[in-house]
Write a protein that holds these residues in place. Sequence first.
Motif: not given
Length: 253
Positions: A124-131, A150-157
């Motif tokens: 869901p977090d990746l889906v939210d990022f793409l949206a 998927a390899y991801v970096l976050r800023a906060g959550t």
Amino acid sequence: MDVDPLLTQARQLWIELAGAPVAFPTRGVAVVASAESSTCPPGWVGIVALGDAAICTVPTDDLVGVVTRACHMLPVAALTDPERLAAVLPVTQVLGPATLAYCDDHSYRPQRRQPIEQLPVHHPDLVDFLASVPAEDAAECGLTDITSAAYVLRAGTAIVAAAGYRHWPRRVAHLSVLTAPSRRGRGLARAVAGAATADSLADGLVPQWRARPAASRRVARALGFRELGAQLSVRVGGSDQTRLGPGSNTTAP
């Protein structure tokens, strides 16, 4: 004469995607009719130049002679230049060109360790990022098509950069990368793409970076990818365009 193993592997991939018997000549271009070509959209002409040679697929037999004569009027380096190709062929639409770059264990440049997280592609977090990014960026990057984690970096959550790869034929890992527009220029694409590249190399794959934007190409070079050629798809005359195949661009940092 030494044979470049990366160039050989890249050529083997695109020969397979051509969908018809063809080979890269020593120099120049080889043209073949292939209705099943995956180097370009169906009904289009697909040109892939790697090193000093190129292959070109055309949708029908009657175009082989026309396109061969036109291509022989240009040096290999100019075959993926839309303006120069349009001077010798009746080009009506263009996709590309895109640079083709590859990496191996010898050329890869490891990146400084960052808190990179692995997620499944449908998380869901990746889906939210793409949206959260412009629709064009989300479609262009190809992250929804990856078959790796998927390899991801976050800023906060919130995810601010992500990368992964799709398994292509010939054990090629086709990289996809995306950074939030407000976070670009900070090395985030390099970090997540570096993690994805390292993972693909550890699995014995050949990472491929296909890109048009200069910024994306800079990221690839920073990771040790070597630009070996380019790809161009063109529509000639009244040929029909349908859905895109693997020739579509899928890398956007």
